[in-house]
Design a protein around this motif. Structure first.
Motif, PDB file in Angstrom:
ATOM      1  N   GLN A   1     -76.416 -64.153  45.037  1.00 47.83           N
ATOM      2  CA  GLN A   1     -75.219 -64.977  45.188  1.00 47.83           C
ATOM      3  C   GLN A   1     -74.697 -65.442  43.832  1.00 47.83           C
ATOM      4  O   GLN A   1     -73.481 -65.461  43.588  1.00 47.83           O
ATOM      5  CB  GLN A   1     -75.521 -66.184  46.075  1.00 47.83           C
ATOM      6  CG  GLN A   1     -74.275 -66.959  46.490  1.00 47.83           C
ATOM      7  CD  GLN A   1     -73.295 -66.096  47.273  1.00 47.83           C
ATOM      8  OE1 GLN A   1     -73.646 -65.527  48.300  1.00 47.83           O
ATOM      9  NE2 GLN A   1     -72.055 -65.994  46.785  1.00 47.83           N
ATOM     10  N   ARG A   2     -75.608 -65.805  42.941  1.00 45.30           N
ATOM     11  CA  ARG A   2     -75.203 -66.243  41.592  1.00 45.30           C
ATOM     12  C   ARG A   2     -74.523 -65.093  40.861  1.00 45.30           C
ATOM     13  O   ARG A   2     -73.496 -65.291  40.199  1.00 45.30           O
ATOM     14  CB  ARG A   2     -76.427 -66.721  40.815  1.00 45.30           C
ATOM     15  CG  ARG A   2     -76.154 -67.073  39.362  1.00 45.30           C
ATOM     16  CD  ARG A   2     -77.397 -67.640  38.678  1.00 45.30           C
ATOM     17  NE  ARG A   2     -77.178 -67.854  37.258  1.00 45.30           N
ATOM     18  CZ  ARG A   2     -77.442 -66.953  36.297  1.00 45.30           C
ATOM     19  NH1 ARG A   2     -77.942 -65.758  36.643  1.00 45.30           N
ATOM     20  NH2 ARG A   2     -77.215 -67.222  35.029  1.00 45.30           N
ATOM     21  N   TRP A   3     -75.070 -63.890  40.969  1.00 51.51           N
ATOM     22  CA  TRP A   3     -74.506 -62.706  40.317  1.00 51.51           C
ATOM     23  C   TRP A   3     -73.088 -62.451  40.814  1.00 51.51           C
ATOM     24  O   TRP A   3     -72.185 -62.165  40.037  1.00 51.51           O
ATOM     25  CB  TRP A   3     -75.432 -61.522  40.597  1.00 51.51           C
ATOM     26  CG  TRP A   3     -75.100 -60.248  39.884  1.00 51.51           C
ATOM     27  CD1 TRP A   3     -75.336 -59.950  38.566  1.00 51.51           C
ATOM     28  CD2 TRP A   3     -74.478 -59.087  40.451  1.00 51.51           C
ATOM     29  NE1 TRP A   3     -74.903 -58.671  38.281  1.00 51.51           N
ATOM     30  CE2 TRP A   3     -74.370 -58.114  39.408  1.00 51.51           C
ATOM     31  CE3 TRP A   3     -74.014 -58.756  41.720  1.00 51.51           C
ATOM     32  CZ2 TRP A   3     -73.816 -56.856  39.617  1.00 51.51           C
ATOM     33  CZ3 TRP A   3     -73.466 -57.496  41.927  1.00 51.51           C
ATOM     34  CH2 TRP A   3     -73.373 -56.567  40.881  1.00 51.51           C
ATOM     35  N   LEU A   4     -72.890 -62.600  42.122  1.00 52.65           N
ATOM     36  CA  LEU A   4     -71.565 -62.422  42.713  1.00 52.65           C
ATOM     37  C   LEU A   4     -70.615 -63.533  42.276  1.00 52.65           C
ATOM     38  O   LEU A   4     -69.460 -63.274  41.928  1.00 52.65           O
ATOM     39  CB  LEU A   4     -71.673 -62.382  44.239  1.00 52.65           C
ATOM     40  CG  LEU A   4     -72.380 -61.171  44.856  1.00 52.65           C
ATOM     41  CD1 LEU A   4     -72.638 -61.403  46.333  1.00 52.65           C
ATOM     42  CD2 LEU A   4     -71.558 -59.896  44.649  1.00 52.65           C
ATOM     43  N   ASP A   5     -71.102 -64.770  42.279  1.00 61.04           N
ATOM     44  CA  ASP A   5     -70.259 -65.903  41.918  1.00 61.04           C
ATOM     45  C   ASP A   5     -69.758 -65.804  40.474  1.00 61.04           C
ATOM     46  O   ASP A   5     -68.641 -66.239  40.157  1.00 61.04           O
ATOM     47  CB  ASP A   5     -71.025 -67.218  42.100  1.00 61.04           C
ATOM     48  CG  ASP A   5     -71.289 -67.545  43.565  1.00 61.04           C
ATOM     49  OD1 ASP A   5     -70.622 -66.949  44.440  1.00 61.04           O
ATOM     50  OD2 ASP A   5     -72.177 -68.378  43.840  1.00 61.04           O
ATOM     51  N   LEU A   6     -70.581 -65.231  39.602  1.00 63.26           N
ATOM     52  CA  LEU A   6     -70.208 -65.074  38.203  1.00 63.26           C
ATOM     53  C   LEU A   6     -69.268 -63.887  37.981  1.00 63.26           C
ATOM     54  O   LEU A   6     -68.771 -63.681  36.872  1.00 63.26           O
ATOM     55  CB  LEU A   6     -71.461 -64.893  37.341  1.00 63.26           C
ATOM     56  CG  LEU A   6     -72.331 -66.151  37.180  1.00 63.26           C
ATOM     57  CD1 LEU A   6     -73.676 -65.809  36.547  1.00 63.26           C
ATOM     58  CD2 LEU A   6     -71.597 -67.199  36.345  1.00 63.26           C
ATOM     59  N   GLY A   7     -69.037 -63.125  39.044  1.00 57.84           N
ATOM     60  CA  GLY A   7     -68.128 -61.993  38.944  1.00 57.84           C
ATOM     61  C   GLY A   7     -68.705 -60.781  38.248  1.00 57.84           C
ATOM     62  O   GLY A   7     -67.971 -59.882  37.836  1.00 57.84           O
ATOM     63  N   TYR A   8     -70.030 -60.728  38.135  1.00 56.21           N
ATOM     64  CA  TYR A   8     -70.680 -59.632  37.422  1.00 56.21           C
ATOM     65  C   TYR A   8     -70.552 -58.295  38.154  1.00 56.21           C
ATOM     66  O   TYR A   8     -70.878 -57.249  37.584  1.00 56.21           O
ATOM     67  CB  TYR A   8     -72.156 -59.951  37.202  1.00 56.21           C
ATOM     68  CG  TYR A   8     -72.420 -61.019  36.159  1.00 56.21           C
ATOM     69  CD1 TYR A   8     -71.449 -61.396  35.249  1.00 56.21           C
ATOM     70  CD2 TYR A   8     -73.658 -61.649  36.078  1.00 56.21           C
ATOM     71  CE1 TYR A   8     -71.687 -62.389  34.298  1.00 56.21           C
ATOM     72  CE2 TYR A   8     -73.917 -62.631  35.120  1.00 56.21           C
ATOM     73  CZ  TYR A   8     -72.934 -62.993  34.239  1.00 56.21           C
ATOM     74  OH  TYR A   8     -73.175 -63.959  33.293  1.00 56.21           O
TER      75      TYR A   8
ATOM     76  N   ALA B   1     -69.561 -57.956  47.344  1.00 54.87           N
ATOM     77  CA  ALA B   1     -69.337 -59.291  47.890  1.00 54.87           C
ATOM     78  C   ALA B   1     -69.019 -59.238  49.374  1.00 54.87           C
ATOM     79  O   ALA B   1     -69.377 -60.147  50.129  1.00 54.87           O
ATOM     80  CB  ALA B   1     -68.199 -59.974  47.127  1.00 54.87           C
TER      81      ALA B   1
ATOM     82  N   GLY C   1     -71.917 -59.518  51.599  1.00 54.86           N
ATOM     83  CA  GLY C   1     -72.652 -60.763  51.470  1.00 54.86           C
ATOM     84  C   GLY C   1     -74.151 -60.577  51.409  1.00 54.86           C
ATOM     85  O   GLY C   1     -74.673 -59.687  50.749  1.00 54.86           O
TER      86      GLY C   1
END
Length: 376
Positions: free
Chosen positions: A37-44, A52, A55
């Motif tokens: 989730q952190r990786w997705l939130d950072l847009g990586y 995304a 999920g």
């Protein structure tokens, strides 16, 4: 049913089908959900929207295929003979293609072998639920492989094995049989950060975390837009993928060469000059890349990648000519061609300026020598 005995048979069958290693794990990946989730939130994940969109299903194999309680994770080595890493990277007139893509597309081959493994198990136990995957579904294959004992996650995020390094593909067979699970390997990267410091674009932003938006593999394969100008010169002659983080890894020094002929270098890539590849028209590209993973990026993206590499190549009047011939096919491609033309023109000017300086120095030397005594 003796599941311990069945697990041993499955590993033996897997090896007979061409997999170098087979491991078994449960489906609990909950400890990886927060990191995902952190990786997705950072847009990586860049423009890989499917990352995304699915999920947390990526961390829940039992949601992907209901009834799944175990995952059989497999490894198939792909390092081809005569990999020619140094020669392909050092000669900027040649195209560098990631070693995994020099031969045939691995997806169908591994999927077929996984299907055969499922059928083999079915012959032994009767009808049961199974489903093979090879990069074809939202699933965290590397954490599964790690849990199944196939290796540990290196700082470049790839799975490493002390005997095979990281030159291998992964595949999964989701099953509903309560097989005994394997123990994970211990991480043996230690303090080594060679993969992180060698990345041309600094895409490994922290241990085990890759910002895809900076990764050359992502830029040349998954990304079909305009490559950021500040990254183009760092791409060198890499036109499809990048192996730099694997090349410097100490665990890859003794990696075995693949025995699977499908992964060997195609004849057309034996001496793959950038100029030659750039001159393929679309029918030639589709024909020459038949059965290759490269085919899916399409002709325009292929030309875009090579245009950047031609901009990074040493000055050559022929490069200027072939670049200009490709103008007008698409706005996206034109942007990269115009950049490449400017790079080549700047190199031409630098060469001419150096020649002029050298000529001036030679004239000065001759003038000075004329004024000196004969025995000087």
């Amino acid at each position: 049913m003796n599941y311990q005995e069945l697990a041993q048979k499955i590993k033996l069958w897997g090896q007979e089908l061409g997999f170098q290693k087979v491991g078994i794990t449960d489906v609990d990946l909950s400890q990886h959900e927060a990191q995902l989730q952190r990786w997705l939130d950072l847009g990586y994940h860049g423009n890989m929207d499917w990352m995304a969109r699915h999920g947390m299903m990526r961390a829940r194999p039992n949601e992907l295929h209901p009834g799944t309680i175990r995952v059989i994770s497999v490894r198939m080595d792909y390092l081809p003979p005569q990999a020619k890493f140094a020669s392909d990277l050092d000669d900027r007139t040649q195209a560098y293609i990631s070693r995994y893509a020099l031969g045939r597309d691995y997806h169908k081959l591994i999927r077929n072998q996984l299907k055969k493994l499922g059928q083999k198990i079915e012959q032994e136990v009767g009808q049961f639920g199974y489903r093979p995957f090879v990069d074809s579904a939202p699933i965290l294959e590397r954490p599964l492989a790690q849990k199944a004992g196939l290796g540990w996650a290196g700082k470049h995020s790839l799975i490493l094995d002390k005997e095979a390094g990281s030159w291998f593909f992964l595949g999964e067979l989701l099953i509903d049989l309560p097989l005994p699970t394997d123990e994970p390997q211990i991480n043996q990267c230690g303090k080594c950060t060679a993969c992180m410091t060698s990345c041309p674009t600094g895409a490994i932003v922290e241990e085990g975390v890759v910002d895809a938006r900076l990764c050359i593999s992502y830029l040349t394969i998954e990304f079909d837009g305009i490559i950021p100008e500040e990254l183009r010169s760092k791409m060198g002659n890499r036109i499809y993928g990048c192996d730099d983080c694997q090349l410097v890894c100490p665990w890859n020094r003794e990696a075995d060469i693949s025995k699977e002929a499908s992964f060997f270098r195609r004849d057309i890539f034996q001496n793959a000059s950038l100029i030659q590849l750039f001159q393929w028209n679309e029918p030639e590209f589709l024909k020459n890349m038949e059965g290759s993973a490269i085919r899916r990026i399409g002709h325009i993206q292929w030309l875009r990648n090579i245009a950047v590499a031609l901009g990074n190549a040493p000055y050559d009047a022929e490069i200027l000519e072939v670049l200009q011939q490709r103008l007008g096919l698409s706005d996206n491609l034109d942007i990269h061609i115009q950049w490449a033309l400017k790079q080549q023109q700047q190199k031409q000017q630098d060469i001419e300026a150096n020649l002029a300086r050298n000529a001036k120095l030679e004239r000065l030397v001759r003038i000075i020598r004329k004024g000196l005594p004969r025995d000087a």
